[in-house]
Motif scaffolding. Sequence first.
Motif, PDB file in Angstrom:
ATOM      1  N   THR A   1       0.838  -1.200   0.000  1.00 24.06           N
ATOM      2  CA  THR A   1       0.000   0.000   0.000  1.00 24.06           C
ATOM      3  C   THR A   1       0.869   1.245   0.000  1.00 24.06           C
ATOM      4  O   THR A   1       0.685   2.159  -0.805  1.00 24.06           O
ATOM      5  CB  THR A   1      -0.911   0.011   1.249  1.00 24.06           C
ATOM      6  OG1 THR A   1      -1.869  -1.014   1.105  1.00 24.06           O
ATOM      7  CG2 THR A   1      -1.638   1.341   1.414  1.00 24.06           C
ATOM      8  N   LEU A   2       1.867   1.279   0.894  1.00 22.15           N
ATOM      9  CA  LEU A   2       2.703   2.476   0.966  1.00 22.15           C
ATOM     10  C   LEU A   2       3.554   2.628  -0.290  1.00 22.15           C
ATOM     11  O   LEU A   2       3.779   3.742  -0.763  1.00 22.15           O
ATOM     12  CB  LEU A   2       3.560   2.439   2.231  1.00 22.15           C
ATOM     13  CG  LEU A   2       2.668   2.892   3.391  1.00 22.15           C
ATOM     14  CD1 LEU A   2       2.860   2.073   4.615  1.00 22.15           C
ATOM     15  CD2 LEU A   2       2.858   4.375   3.658  1.00 22.15           C
ATOM     16  N   GLN A   3       3.992   1.508  -0.837  1.00 23.02           N
ATOM     17  CA  GLN A   3       4.768   1.575  -2.085  1.00 23.02           C
ATOM     18  C   GLN A   3       3.920   2.100  -3.231  1.00 23.02           C
ATOM     19  O   GLN A   3       4.357   2.925  -4.017  1.00 23.02           O
ATOM     20  CB  GLN A   3       5.242   0.179  -2.453  1.00 23.02           C
ATOM     21  CG  GLN A   3       6.705  -0.010  -2.182  1.00 23.02           C
ATOM     22  CD  GLN A   3       7.135  -1.410  -2.580  1.00 23.02           C
ATOM     23  OE1 GLN A   3       6.316  -2.256  -2.958  1.00 23.02           O
ATOM     24  NE2 GLN A   3       8.421  -1.650  -2.478  1.00 23.02           N
ATOM     25  N   THR A   4       2.678   1.627  -3.288  1.00 26.06           N
ATOM     26  CA  THR A   4       1.799   2.036  -4.388  1.00 26.06           C
ATOM     27  C   THR A   4       1.443   3.517  -4.283  1.00 26.06           C
ATOM     28  O   THR A   4       1.396   4.230  -5.281  1.00 26.06           O
ATOM     29  CB  THR A   4       0.472   1.246  -4.358  1.00 26.06           C
ATOM     30  OG1 THR A   4       0.767  -0.087  -4.047  1.00 26.06           O
ATOM     31  CG2 THR A   4      -0.282   1.324  -5.660  1.00 26.06           C
ATOM     32  N   LEU A   5       1.168   3.961  -3.055  1.00 28.25           N
ATOM     33  CA  LEU A   5       0.722   5.350  -2.915  1.00 28.25           C
ATOM     34  C   LEU A   5       1.891   6.339  -2.956  1.00 28.25           C
ATOM     35  O   LEU A   5       1.683   7.537  -3.136  1.00 28.25           O
ATOM     36  CB  LEU A   5      -0.070   5.523  -1.614  1.00 28.25           C
ATOM     37  CG  LEU A   5      -1.323   4.635  -1.468  1.00 28.25           C
ATOM     38  CD1 LEU A   5      -2.061   4.951  -0.181  1.00 28.25           C
ATOM     39  CD2 LEU A   5      -2.266   4.782  -2.659  1.00 28.25           C
ATOM     40  N   ALA A   6       3.108   5.856  -2.750  1.00 28.94           N
ATOM     41  CA  ALA A   6       4.281   6.745  -2.844  1.00 28.94           C
ATOM     42  C   ALA A   6       5.328   6.073  -3.717  1.00 28.94           C
ATOM     43  O   ALA A   6       6.366   5.642  -3.236  1.00 28.94           O
ATOM     44  CB  ALA A   6       4.853   7.016  -1.455  1.00 28.94           C
ATOM     45  N   PRO A   7       5.040   5.968  -5.014  1.00 26.02           N
ATOM     46  CA  PRO A   7       5.891   5.126  -5.853  1.00 26.02           C
ATOM     47  C   PRO A   7       7.307   5.669  -6.056  1.00 26.02           C
ATOM     48  O   PRO A   7       8.222   4.901  -6.277  1.00 26.02           O
ATOM     49  CB  PRO A   7       5.139   5.049  -7.179  1.00 26.02           C
ATOM     50  CG  PRO A   7       4.176   6.175  -7.155  1.00 26.02           C
ATOM     51  CD  PRO A   7       3.961   6.595  -5.740  1.00 26.02           C
ATOM     52  N   THR A   8       7.489   6.971  -5.960  1.00 27.46           N
ATOM     53  CA  THR A   8       8.816   7.466  -6.332  1.00 27.46           C
ATOM     54  C   THR A   8       9.715   7.811  -5.155  1.00 27.46           C
ATOM     55  O   THR A   8      10.789   7.254  -4.999  1.00 27.46           O
ATOM     56  CB  THR A   8       8.699   8.677  -7.272  1.00 27.46           C
ATOM     57  OG1 THR A   8       7.762   9.570  -6.682  1.00 27.46           O
ATOM     58  CG2 THR A   8       8.241   8.257  -8.646  1.00 27.46           C
ATOM     59  N   ARG A   9       9.236   8.703  -4.308  1.00 22.39           N
ATOM     60  CA  ARG A   9      10.164   9.244  -3.315  1.00 22.39           C
ATOM     61  C   ARG A   9      10.082   8.580  -1.954  1.00 22.39           C
ATOM     62  O   ARG A   9       9.012   8.417  -1.404  1.00 22.39           O
ATOM     63  CB  ARG A   9       9.892  10.741  -3.137  1.00 22.39           C
ATOM     64  CG  ARG A   9      10.692  11.597  -4.113  1.00 22.39           C
ATOM     65  CD  ARG A   9      10.227  13.027  -4.034  1.00 22.39           C
ATOM     66  NE  ARG A   9       8.847  13.164  -4.487  1.00 22.39           N
ATOM     67  CZ  ARG A   9       8.010  14.096  -4.053  1.00 22.39           C
ATOM     68  NH1 ARG A   9       8.380  14.944  -3.151  1.00 22.39           N
ATOM     69  NH2 ARG A   9       6.789  14.181  -4.537  1.00 22.39           N
ATOM     70  N   GLY A  10      11.253   8.214  -1.427  1.00 21.17           N
ATOM     71  CA  GLY A  10      11.363   7.862  -0.015  1.00 21.17           C
ATOM     72  C   GLY A  10      10.973   6.454   0.374  1.00 21.17           C
ATOM     73  O   GLY A  10      10.152   5.821  -0.298  1.00 21.17           O
ATOM     74  N   PRO A  11      11.550   5.994   1.457  1.00 17.84           N
ATOM     75  CA  PRO A  11      11.284   4.615   1.908  1.00 17.84           C
ATOM     76  C   PRO A  11      10.032   4.519   2.765  1.00 17.84           C
ATOM     77  O   PRO A  11      10.059   3.956   3.859  1.00 17.84           O
ATOM     78  CB  PRO A  11      12.548   4.282   2.721  1.00 17.84           C
ATOM     79  CG  PRO A  11      12.992   5.601   3.271  1.00 17.84           C
ATOM     80  CD  PRO A  11      12.536   6.685   2.322  1.00 17.84           C
ATOM     81  N   TRP A  12       8.916   5.059   2.275  1.00 17.67           N
ATOM     82  CA  TRP A  12       7.688   5.053   3.079  1.00 17.67           C
ATOM     83  C   TRP A  12       7.226   3.653   3.416  1.00 17.67           C
ATOM     84  O   TRP A  12       6.561   3.413   4.427  1.00 17.67           O
ATOM     85  CB  TRP A  12       6.568   5.807   2.345  1.00 17.67           C
ATOM     86  CG  TRP A  12       6.791   7.278   2.247  1.00 17.67           C
ATOM     87  CD1 TRP A  12       7.221   7.965   1.151  1.00 17.67           C
ATOM     88  CD2 TRP A  12       6.611   8.256   3.287  1.00 17.67           C
ATOM     89  NE1 TRP A  12       7.320   9.309   1.446  1.00 17.67           N
ATOM     90  CE2 TRP A  12       6.948   9.513   2.744  1.00 17.67           C
ATOM     91  CE3 TRP A  12       6.197   8.177   4.621  1.00 17.67           C
ATOM     92  CZ2 TRP A  12       6.885  10.691   3.489  1.00 17.67           C
ATOM     93  CZ3 TRP A  12       6.130   9.343   5.362  1.00 17.67           C
ATOM     94  CH2 TRP A  12       6.471  10.589   4.797  1.00 17.67           C
ATOM     95  N   TRP A  13       7.579   2.695   2.532  1.00 13.19           N
ATOM     96  CA  TRP A  13       7.123   1.325   2.746  1.00 13.19           C
ATOM     97  C   TRP A  13       7.625   0.756   4.075  1.00 13.19           C
ATOM     98  O   TRP A  13       7.074  -0.209   4.599  1.00 13.19           O
ATOM     99  CB  TRP A  13       7.542   0.422   1.587  1.00 13.19           C
ATOM    100  CG  TRP A  13       9.026   0.469   1.314  1.00 13.19           C
ATOM    101  CD1 TRP A  13       9.673   1.362   0.514  1.00 13.19           C
ATOM    102  CD2 TRP A  13      10.040  -0.374   1.868  1.00 13.19           C
ATOM    103  NE1 TRP A  13      11.018   1.128   0.529  1.00 13.19           N
ATOM    104  CE2 TRP A  13      11.277   0.064   1.349  1.00 13.19           C
ATOM    105  CE3 TRP A  13      10.035  -1.460   2.742  1.00 13.19           C
ATOM    106  CZ2 TRP A  13      12.493  -0.537   1.680  1.00 13.19           C
ATOM    107  CZ3 TRP A  13      11.244  -2.067   3.073  1.00 13.19           C
ATOM    108  CH2 TRP A  13      12.451  -1.609   2.545  1.00 13.19           C
TER     109      TRP A  13
END
Length: 458
Positions: free
Chosen positions: A84-96
């Motif tokens: 989910t976090l990867q999909t919603l923030a595909p480009t910047r930062g290690p949100w996943w």
Amino acid sequence: MSTQTPAASPSSRDGFSSRFGVFAATLGSAVGLGNLWKVPYLTGTHGGAAFLLVYLVATLLIGLPVMIAEISMGRKSRANAVTTLQTLAPTRGPWWLIGVLGMLAAFFILAFYSEVAAWIFAYILKAIRGEVISSDPTVTADEFTALIGDPVQSFLWQWVVLVLIGTILMFGITKGIEAVTKRLMPLLFVLLIVLCAVSLTLDEAKAGLEFLFKPDLDELTTSTVLVAMGLAFFKLSVGMGTMMTYGSYFKPDQNIPVTAFRVMCADVAVSLLAGIAIFPAVFTFGFVPEAGPSLVFITLPAVFSQLPFGQTLMVAFFILAAVAATGALLSLLEVPIAIFHERLRISRPRATVLTLGLLAAPATAAAFSQNLLINWQVADMTPFVLFDYVSSNIMLPLGGILIAVFVGWRWGWPAFSVALSNEGQLRNQRLARVIFTLLKYVTPLLVILVMAQGLGLA
Ligand code: PFF
């Protein structure tokens, strides 16, 4: 059993099938041993109504917005917490990494939670056999000490519980989680209301109610506020991706803020009803509310033994607690299972076995904390206490801050408002704005402040 292929496409993905199913499963996650074990004993040890009041404020200002954020993120991406976090923030930062932190928190909570659930399940049998019925709390204390002091019983009951929950989860979302919680939640309310009705007829009902509802603000300290906030996260199962995972099974036309609000209200109601069932009885029979974590296992059996039909009521209480623990454990285990199932592309049964395998070490450490490993302490805490403290007071608030910051500053207003309005179907922009502002500014600041104070950093 779920025959769905691993990592199925969103359209064929398993999910909740009805509105009531969504509500029952989400409420099933929130309602748990937190309501029947943690809220009563923390309220008892932290001064009663004043503590409850702070917990309610934290629930409304912090828990509810984070819950809404998580559910909308999950429903948007239709995937496990990491994806989910990867999909919603595909480009910047290690949100996943928020998803990974959530999974770790799930393991920590599962470790000690499954042990408390183990005692509950063991107590159903003990109550049926009449083994824990005595008006003398030293006798009920001996029974409890014997149970938790026995490594074999602690370990075996824990695995009875874990295998039961794992088996339900192998059936998937509609046929597993939804089918079970839909039946168990109504039963929980019926049992609870019966117990409240009995408790309210007791002589000292008034003293119990005053303890619960008449706040004495002198009792509040900063560490109390941290504990109350940690409880708010723990109670609503937020800050660790559980609600994100459940959100990914929500129907597209489900009204997220309304559902979350209802779940919050029902959850608070269960906690208050549990308090109404427990404290009048505790006061009537001359016990102290400050008994701590053993309140449910030592004080309550002594209370039940003095009531008419005490044994039957006690069996009912522990069945109620087992029902509550089941819904919560399903959602806790589902966090890593969904991650392993979808990311490693293995079947749900395999993902379940893998999760239970990884859980074995911390769970065993928690099961042996009261016996073989009793001297294994870090900062004066056994593994059991440490898992509870670190998850509730550090990991969940930290996860909560990160999720709020993610929505407020990275995912952003346009995406959030579209998700909350079901792609423009609902007219709830003003409400969405309020929730968004809370998430962007209020939640992170409040949580940082309380954490810094409570942990002695400020
Ligand atoms: N909310 C549950 C309770 O109050 O017992 C505990 C819990 C379940 C915490 C699921 C976190 C979670 F992800």
